[in-house]
Motif scaffolding. Structure first.
Motif, PDB file in Angstrom:
ATOM      1  N   ASP A  58       0.831  -1.209   0.000  1.00  0.00           N
ATOM      2  CA  ASP A  58       0.000   0.000   0.000  1.00  0.00           C
ATOM      3  C   ASP A  58       0.865   1.258   0.000  1.00  0.00           C
ATOM      4  O   ASP A  58       1.955   1.287   0.578  1.00  0.00           O
ATOM      5  CB  ASP A  58      -0.912   0.033   1.229  1.00  0.00           C
ATOM      6  CG  ASP A  58      -2.042  -0.982   1.161  1.00  0.00           C
ATOM      7  OD1 ASP A  58      -2.210  -1.600   0.093  1.00  0.00           O
ATOM      8  OD2 ASP A  58      -2.738  -1.169   2.174  1.00  0.00           O
ATOM      9  N   GLU A  84      -3.308   4.820  -0.943  1.00  0.00           N
ATOM     10  CA  GLU A  84      -3.753   4.009  -2.085  1.00  0.00           C
ATOM     11  C   GLU A  84      -3.491   2.542  -1.794  1.00  0.00           C
ATOM     12  O   GLU A  84      -2.386   2.164  -1.408  1.00  0.00           O
ATOM     13  CB  GLU A  84      -2.980   4.454  -3.337  1.00  0.00           C
ATOM     14  CG  GLU A  84      -3.385   3.758  -4.617  1.00  0.00           C
ATOM     15  CD  GLU A  84      -2.555   4.255  -5.793  1.00  0.00           C
ATOM     16  OE1 GLU A  84      -2.876   5.345  -6.296  1.00  0.00           O
ATOM     17  OE2 GLU A  84      -1.577   3.584  -6.169  1.00  0.00           O
ATOM     18  N   ARG A  85      -4.519   1.729  -1.948  1.00  0.00           N
ATOM     19  CA  ARG A  85      -4.372   0.283  -1.748  1.00  0.00           C
ATOM     20  C   ARG A  85      -3.703  -0.350  -2.964  1.00  0.00           C
ATOM     21  O   ARG A  85      -4.087  -0.068  -4.097  1.00  0.00           O
ATOM     22  CB  ARG A  85      -5.734  -0.382  -1.564  1.00  0.00           C
ATOM     23  CG  ARG A  85      -6.418  -0.032  -0.249  1.00  0.00           C
ATOM     24  CD  ARG A  85      -6.094  -1.005   0.827  1.00  0.00           C
ATOM     25  NE  ARG A  85      -6.808  -0.705   2.059  1.00  0.00           N
ATOM     26  CZ  ARG A  85      -6.300  -0.866   3.268  1.00  0.00           C
ATOM     27  NH1 ARG A  85      -5.063  -1.331   3.396  1.00  0.00           N
ATOM     28  NH2 ARG A  85      -7.004  -0.589   4.336  1.00  0.00           N
ATOM     29  N   GLN A  87      -3.837  -3.624  -3.251  1.00  0.00           N
ATOM     30  CA  GLN A  87      -4.713  -4.762  -3.518  1.00  0.00           C
ATOM     31  C   GLN A  87      -5.991  -4.621  -2.702  1.00  0.00           C
ATOM     32  O   GLN A  87      -5.943  -4.436  -1.481  1.00  0.00           O
ATOM     33  CB  GLN A  87      -3.955  -6.049  -3.139  1.00  0.00           C
ATOM     34  CG  GLN A  87      -4.606  -7.328  -3.589  1.00  0.00           C
ATOM     35  CD  GLN A  87      -3.710  -8.542  -3.344  1.00  0.00           C
ATOM     36  OE1 GLN A  87      -2.521  -8.402  -3.067  1.00  0.00           O
ATOM     37  NE2 GLN A  87      -4.272  -9.723  -3.423  1.00  0.00           N
ATOM     38  N   GLN A  88      -7.143  -4.695  -3.360  1.00  0.00           N
ATOM     39  CA  GLN A  88      -8.441  -4.606  -2.675  1.00  0.00           C
ATOM     40  C   GLN A  88      -9.079  -5.983  -2.526  1.00  0.00           C
ATOM     41  O   GLN A  88      -9.848  -6.223  -1.612  1.00  0.00           O
ATOM     42  CB  GLN A  88      -9.390  -3.709  -3.478  1.00  0.00           C
ATOM     43  CG  GLN A  88      -8.892  -2.280  -3.656  1.00  0.00           C
ATOM     44  CD  GLN A  88      -9.576  -1.293  -2.736  1.00  0.00           C
ATOM     45  OE1 GLN A  88     -10.324  -1.686  -1.851  1.00  0.00           O
ATOM     46  NE2 GLN A  88      -9.326  -0.022  -2.935  1.00  0.00           N
ATOM     47  N   SER A  89      -8.769  -6.885  -3.474  1.00  0.00           N
ATOM     48  CA  SER A  89      -9.375  -8.219  -3.476  1.00  0.00           C
ATOM     49  C   SER A  89      -8.310  -9.276  -3.255  1.00  0.00           C
ATOM     50  O   SER A  89      -7.162  -9.121  -3.684  1.00  0.00           O
ATOM     51  CB  SER A  89     -10.104  -8.469  -4.801  1.00  0.00           C
ATOM     52  OG  SER A  89     -11.113  -7.505  -5.005  1.00  0.00           O
ATOM     53  N   LYS A 133     -13.422  -9.157  -1.621  1.00  0.00           N
ATOM     54  CA  LYS A 133     -13.019  -7.749  -1.654  1.00  0.00           C
ATOM     55  C   LYS A 133     -13.286  -7.104  -0.300  1.00  0.00           C
ATOM     56  O   LYS A 133     -14.348  -7.313   0.294  1.00  0.00           O
ATOM     57  CB  LYS A 133     -13.806  -7.013  -2.744  1.00  0.00           C
ATOM     58  CG  LYS A 133     -13.453  -5.540  -2.880  1.00  0.00           C
ATOM     59  CD  LYS A 133     -14.273  -4.882  -3.983  1.00  0.00           C
ATOM     60  CE  LYS A 133     -13.920  -3.403  -4.109  1.00  0.00           C
ATOM     61  NZ  LYS A 133     -14.712  -2.751  -5.178  1.00  0.00           N
ATOM     62  N   PRO A 171      -8.321  -5.524 -10.084  1.00  0.00           N
ATOM     63  CA  PRO A 171      -9.612  -6.158  -9.793  1.00  0.00           C
ATOM     64  C   PRO A 171     -10.015  -7.098 -10.924  1.00  0.00           C
ATOM     65  O   PRO A 171      -9.691  -6.861 -12.091  1.00  0.00           O
ATOM     66  CB  PRO A 171     -10.581  -4.975  -9.698  1.00  0.00           C
ATOM     67  CG  PRO A 171      -9.722  -3.756  -9.568  1.00  0.00           C
ATOM     68  CD  PRO A 171      -8.437  -4.062 -10.245  1.00  0.00           C
TER      69      PRO A 171
END
Length: 680
Positions: A58, A84-85, A87-89, A133, A171
């Motif tokens: 991140d 800012e991520r 990875q979200q999922s 997610k 994603p």
């Protein structure tokens, strides 16, 4: 470093200025975190309790609290915000109870389990592998997630591709609000908008793309006019459909690029836009953004025009079809294609004459069965049909960048996403020049122009020689990486003073930004974007993540393919050397694997000679140098690690030969002892 500079960096790290420093969080397997900040020599240590919901990779803001250890030591801090991520999922397994469920991510980086409300399971059962997610996460609480997809166990290679995309922050599906917004876009062209544009629907126009392409984002038009030929480079007008700050725009920016894996495309935009509304499909009217050129009979560009158009593609060509027309001088629209090719080859020759570097490239493509398993590997090379499109796209990109570079607002240049490429790194160039000299190739490094000329001369001289592969590969490694930035330093590799990406807005977000700025300039409505440099950095980072995804997926498919050839032998070329062995790329299918130094140890004791990119035997003098041709046997293929292990075939023969010699020597000795009546 002077004390003054050191003090300045220290103050910046501690966030004494108006803004806290921003960096990337790297979490080790032990659970400790380190924030890596550009321009700061020392990473900032962050303990797990101070992560503040941040995960590995991140982008974060960090407050430096103190220096750990006696006398200062390492800087230590706490994360105040996730900017800012990465990875979200995530991919993992569901653990289900009567009243709630948890998701356990499959990752080698420490992270908490994710709480899943029962109404967000979407059919996932206990023990199911799924993509989840994160939808909510407050500090000091468990992250809350939603099941996006339940994975089928039998499709291991499908899961592997999805995992590669997720690990790199892409994603797998579009949010509902993005799809709803896309569905509301009208499919018919607005008559009022058509009236505002240059109408080029009656001009002969066609696309040239790969055989399996679905998103046709560029087309060429050609017609005879007074003074020569009018040639148009027409680009899908994505910015007309994707308006700033909409949900669709936010999602496109988040992804910033489409990702091309061997068996799929993970698109930047929903298919309705990329494959339908914006795709320049044959026999359909489309909104386009165009660069139109007046080119005389010699192939010189005399005039250019930039603006929005409406076009109509008369035909869809594949590269193979156009190549056949070029080679046979016959086929549909042969006169137009041969003329375009003549101009393209002239532009190409002029580019290299002016300092562009002519690195050739080969692209590996996999032939897949119905289960997406590789059953063949093809090597795609750049031919004149590819170069035809490439040269006209380069012309359009350069023309747009040159046009924008002249615009000033309040005596300042307009913030614009240039595509730049710096000069080669001197630290990398010096040893490369010394290595090339060992093969008799002189390298002049006094000026950027001399470096480019030396590269082109070398690339020409090594054609067909044993050292060709090694010098081409090492030459590419000396090059800087091209990036997006508002700081226009030119594009060294292409030999352009001004360059930008204008021609692929369906698959690259910087091109969308370029279209928006260009339209503002044409309308004389200047709205300088103060965040343009930040957007450029984000797009460069996403581009690198896409390249990492593509490399990892290609490696997976190579391993998956060579699993069918365990024990088989192939010719190869040494593609890299290290202290623990050397890598070999097979000639037939460009699959790279490692020959470990331990597999060579019974033959000789090898040492790594870094300056010569080789391993050298201490006793035999046998060398393995980058670029050498060798014969290898495939001995192991590990899909999980995406790793191939090879064995040097001659080493096996030598080992057997040595073993036979020892046996003969022992037998002779035994016979001699018996003859002379000796006893042990």
């Amino acid at each position: 470093m002077s004390k003054k500079k050191s003090s300045s960096k220290k103050n910046k790290a501690k966030g004494t200025g108006p803004e806290l420093p921003v960096g990337r969080l790297d979490i080790t397997r032990s659970g400790m975190g380190f924030v890596i900040i550009e321009g700061l020599e020392q990473d900032i240590l962050v303990k797990p309790n101070d992560f503040n919901t941040a995960l590995h990779g991140d982008k974060v803001k960090v407050q430096v609290m103190r220096s750990s250890g006696r006398g200062g030591g390492r800087l230590q801090g706490m994360i105040t915000e996730v900017v800012e991520r990465k990875q979200q999922s995530f991919l993992g397994k569901i653990e289900l109870s009567k009243s709630f469920a948890f998701f356990i991510p499959e990752t080698d980086k420490p992270m908490p389990d994710i709480y899943i409300p029962l109404d967000k399971l979407h059919g996932a059962e206990n023990g199911a592998r799924a993509v989840v997610k994160i939808v909510e996460w407050s500090n000091n609480k468990k992250p809350v997630g939603e099941v996006m997809e339940v994975l089928k166990e039998e499709a291991a290679n499908d899961t592997a591709m999805k995992e590669i995309l997720l690990e790199n922050g892409f994603p797998l599906s579009f949010p509902e609000d993005v799809l709803e917004e896309t569905a509301r876009i009208p499919e018919t062209l607005d008559a009022k908008e058509i009236a505002k544009r240059k109408d080029m629907r009656e001009v002969l126009t066609f696309t040239i793309d790969p055989m399996d392409a679905k998103d046709f984002d560029d087309a060429l038009s050609i017609q005879s006019v007074k003074g020569g030929y009018e040639i148009g480079v027409h680009i899908a007008d994505v910015s007309y459909y994707v308006e700033p700050e909409t949900e669709l725009d936010k999602e496109a920016y988040l992804r910033a690029t489409s990702v091309y894996l061997p068996d799929r495309v993970n698109p930047m935009l929903p298919e309705k836009i990329s494959n339908e509304l914006c795709s320049l499909r044959p026999h359909e009217d489309k909104f386009t953004f165009s660069a139109v050129f007046l080119i005389n009979a010699r192939g010189d560009v005399k005039e250019s025009w930039l603006g929005r158009t409406v076009t109509h593609s008369d035909h869809r060509f594949t590269y193979e079809e156009v190549q056949e027309i070029i080679e046979n001088e016959d086929g549909l629209y042969k006169e137009e294609i041969l003329l375009l090719n003549k101009f393209a080859q002239r532009m190409r020759k002029q580019r290299f004459k002016k300092g562009a570097i002519n690195f050739s490239s080969q692209e590996v493509r996999f032939k897949l069965d119905e289960n997406r398993k590789p059953i063949g590997i093809m090597i795609k090379e750049s031919k004149e049909a590819h170069q035809l499109i490439e040269e006209f796209m380069l012309l359009a990109n350069r023309t747009v960048a040159e046009f924008i570079s002249k615009i000033e607002v309040n005596k300042k240049t307009l913030p614009f996403p240039y595509r730049v490429h710096d000069q080669p790194d001197e630290e990398k160039l010096t040893p490369f020049a010394a290595f090339a000299l060992k093969f008799g190739h002189t390298f002049h490094t006094k000026s950027p122009e001399q470096i480019a000329a030396s590269f082109n001369q070398l690339l020409q001289d090594v054609q067909g020689k044993p050292e060709q592969h090694v010098l081409e590969q090492l030459g590419i490694r000396t090059m800087a990486k091209a990036v997006y930035t508002t700081k226009n330093i030119g594009h060294y590799g292409l030999g352009f003073e001004h360059y930008a990406h204008f021609t692929s807005p369906i698959r690259r977000y910087p091109d969308v930004l370029v279209h928006r700025v260009l339209q503002q300039v044409l309308d004389e409505q200047y709205l300088p974007d103060k965040k343009m440099e930040e957007k450029c950095k984000h797009c460069s980072e996403r581009e690198r993540a896409a390249m990492d995804s593509e490399r990892a997926s290609n490696k997976y498919k190579q391993v998956e393919y060579l699993m069918n050839f365990l024990g088989d032998e192939f010719d190869g070329v040494i593609s890299g050397v290290s202290s623990f062995g050397f890598w070999v790329e097979t000639v037939e299918h460009k699959c790279e694997g490692l020959v470990s130094i331990t597999s060579l140890s019974e033959y000789d004791d090898f040492r790594h000679v870094e300056s010569d990119y080789m391993l050298a035997g201490r006793r035999s003098g046998r060398t393995f140098r980058m670029g050498d041709k060798v014969r290898i046997r495939v001995v192991a293929a590990n899909l999980e690690k995406r790793q191939l292990d090879y064995e040097w075939v001659i080493a096996t023969a030598m080992k057997e030969e040595t073993g036979d010699a020892r046996a003969r020597k022992a037998a002779a000795k035994k016979a001699g002892n018996k003859k002379h009546g000796k006893k042990k």
